[in-house]
Design an enzyme around this catalytic site. Structure first.
Site, PDB file in Angstrom:
ATOM      1  N   VAL A 101      21.363 -10.206  13.458  1.00  0.00           N
ATOM      2  CA  VAL A 101      21.090  -8.782  13.603  1.00  0.00           C
ATOM      3  C   VAL A 101      19.676  -8.520  14.124  1.00  0.00           C
ATOM      4  CG1 VAL A 101      21.411  -6.580  12.462  1.00  0.00           C
ATOM      5  CG2 VAL A 101      22.463  -8.597  11.512  1.00  0.00           C
ATOM      6  N   HIS A 140      38.733  17.139  19.337  1.00  0.00           N
ATOM      7  CA  HIS A 140      38.782  16.719  20.736  1.00  0.00           C
ATOM      8  C   HIS A 140      37.736  17.501  21.532  1.00  0.00           C
ATOM      9  CE1 HIS A 140      40.386  15.495  24.608  1.00  0.00           C
ATOM     10  NE2 HIS A 140      40.281  16.757  24.987  1.00  0.00           N
ATOM     11  N   GLU A 181       0.827  -1.215   0.000  1.00  0.00           N
ATOM     12  CA  GLU A 181       0.000   0.000   0.000  1.00  0.00           C
ATOM     13  C   GLU A 181       0.859   1.262   0.000  1.00  0.00           C
ATOM     14  OE1 GLU A 181      -3.392   0.224  -0.118  1.00  0.00           O
ATOM     15  OE2 GLU A 181      -3.140  -1.905  -0.596  1.00  0.00           O
TER      16      GLU A 181
END
Ligand code: FAD
Ligand code: NAI
Length: 467
Positions: free
Chosen positions: A184, A446, A38
């Site tokens: 997974v 950093h 759909e």
């Protein structure tokens, strides 16, 4: 072109199909895309990547808010409670926005959506619903669906034995969820329900979870998942399942033989892999067959054995991943238009969106040892990364595998809350043939988790600064 209705007809509107259709249209080709669902977007947008990530994100927020984990940051949240219907509603909203977005992109690019199931009538002609259309080029992008397990029948409506689609819409948190398959889907959707309060047992046939990933990564991930509360039973096979009174009983036995036992579950998730979709396509009418794995064979340019018919995504060989399908969609459309479309299949990242995330690209250490005469491995733990320490987010490490002689990066593996984003740097580096030294001498901001990638590259030369 007058002889054909379209220059390009794509069958299937998943990440492979819709991307191929849009690129073909962008390149000036008259394009249509047949889709039997759909909504557009395929498995990924409707019942895969998107709804699963919505549930992973929401369940992580719930776990943070309800577990007291924020108290150490001085945030006391008392009485956090779960409104599962609202969680599902927000997920459905994201899916609707994204599938609607593809419909918008089709209109914008003048791709015609042929609504209905497509089946070949000949090599240039396809029936979609009641309509017969012809196209000079046809791209098969029909994707994949769940591999069934003999003796274990899925019924998503009954909410007892479900596949990934059913596990994304459970109406209540199961007391005990048993996941068949430590891959997974099992670990992502297992994480969702674990965080929402279920006891979760993963039954995996092999000796380790997450097949295909680097060995060290698989071991470390299993340790982290167990610490989170998963019960993981490796080397175990499911031989059957029955349901009664809204519960399931699984029969399991050691994979290498031994006594059988039963496990009771409120919900069972079957996630043992996916298989290519070619049923009902009438490939024979186009002169095509499938290989022993049920896939459509193609060459490097995504041409099948029949001129004018191409195939991409989960229905062909390679990892069943959305970005792999998308990349193939772009390349295939470009090849049809006479350009040179290439996908570097050696550099396709894979990510497991658990917490922490698990990501990798290129060779595992095991594959690299087999493929190369000598390799060097550099590793850096997030325990020694200043940003991870600041955020109290120190699970995991970065591992870089390089060829000992040329120093070229062969593979990168990361466990980190941000692994899915960090792996992009490794992909760029590998795509450009970088050495570990190239990464080590590239400035990294950093304090960021990305500095761990730089330090792992420095560790390949035996000279990390912070360990
Ligand atoms: P699909 O997305 O399967 O699309 C194929 C489309 O073709 C479908 O819509 C189907 O209805 C249509 N179709 C099939 N036959 C016909 C026909 N005869 N006529 C008309 N239409 C037809 N991958 C990732 O990279 N990241 C993730 O986070 C991720 N999460 C996932 C989570 C889950 C729960 C699942 C199940 C999968 C996940 N994947 C993920 C995998 C990803 O969804 C697929 O790799 C990807 O959708 C494949 O794209 P595709 O275009 O090849 O096929
Ligand atoms: P999978 O291939 O990742 O894992 C299936 C697991 O089931 C394997 O560990 C396998 O050894 C095990 N298994 C097979 N038969 C078994 C049996 N009879 N009993 C017990 N264990 C058994 O497949 P999964 O999880 O179903 O996912 C399907 C595909 O969807 C994957 O290939 C993946 O590419 C894609 N996907 C990708 C995601 C991502 O990129 N984050 C998320 C979800 C799915």
């Amino acid at each position: 072109m007058a002889d054909f209705d379209f220059d390009v007809l794509v069958i299937g509107s998943g990440p492979g199909g819709y991307v191929a259709a849009i690129r073909a249209a962008q390149l000036g080709l008259k394009t249509a895309c047949a889709e039997s669902r759909e909504t557009l977007g395929g498995t990924c947008l409707n019942v895969g990547c998107i709804p699963s990530k919505a549930m992973l994100h929401a369940s992580e927020l719930f776990a943070e808010a309800s577990s007291g984990a924020l108290a150490k940051f001085g945030i006391d949240i008392a009485g956090a409670s779960l409104n599962l219907d609202q969680m599902h509603a927000e997920k459905a909203k994201a899916v609707k926005e994204l599938t609607g977005g593809i419909e918008f992109l089709f209109k914008k690019n003048k791709v015609e959506w042929l609504k209905g199931r497509a089946a070949f009538e000949s090599a240039n002609s396809v029936k979609v619903g009641d309509r017969s259309v012809t196209a000079k080029n046809i791209i098969i992008a029909t994707g994949s669906s769940v591999t069934p397990l003999a003796g274990v029948s899925v019924d998503n409506e009954a909410h007892v034995i479900v596949d990934s689609t059913g596990a994304l819409t459970l109406p209540k948190v199961p007391g005990h969820l048993v996941v068949i398959g430590g891959g997974v889907i099992g670990l992502e959707l297992g994480s969702v329900w674990l965080r929402l309060g279920a006891k979760v047992t993963v039954v995996e046939y092999l000796d380790e979870i997450l097949p295909g990933m680097d060995g060290e990564i698989r071991k470390e991930s299993a340790k982290i998942f167990k610490k989170q509360g998963f019960t993981i039973r490796t080397g175990t096979k499911v031989t059957g399942a029955s349901t009664a009174n809204g519960k399931a009983t699984l029969t399991v036995e050691p994979a290498k033989g031994g006594p059988a036992e039963s496990i009771e579950a409120d919900v069972v998730l079957v996630s043992i892999g996916r298989k290519p979709n070619t049923d009902g396509l009438a490939l024979d009418k186009a002169g095509l067959t499938v290989n022993a794995k049920g896939q459509v064979d193609t060459d490097h340019d995504f041409r099948t054995s029949v001129p004018g018919i191409w195939a991409i995504g989960d229905v062909i060989t390679g990892p069943m991943l959305a970005h792999k399908a998308e990349d193939e969609g772009v390349a295939c459309a470009e090849n049809i238009a006479g350009h040179t479309g290439i996908v570097n299949h050696a550099v396709i990242p894979s990510v497991v969106y658990t917490h922490p995330e698990i990501a990798g690209v290129g060779l595992t250490e095991e594959q690299a040892r087999e493929a190369s005469t000598e390799i060097k491995v550099g590793k850096f733990p997030f325990m020694a990364n200043s940003r991870a320490k600041t955020n109290r987010d120190t699970d995991g490490f970065v591992k870089i595998i390089a060829d000992a002689k040329s120093d070229r990066v062969l593979g990168v593996w990361i466990i980190s809350s941000l692994a899915g984003n960090l792996i992009a740097e490794a992909c760029i580096a590998m795509e450009f043939g970088a050495t570990s030294e190239d990464i080590a001498y590239t400035s990294h901001a950093h304090p960021t988790h990305a500095e761990a990638v730089k330090e792992a590259a420095m560790a390949v030369q035996g000279k990390p600064i912070h360990i």
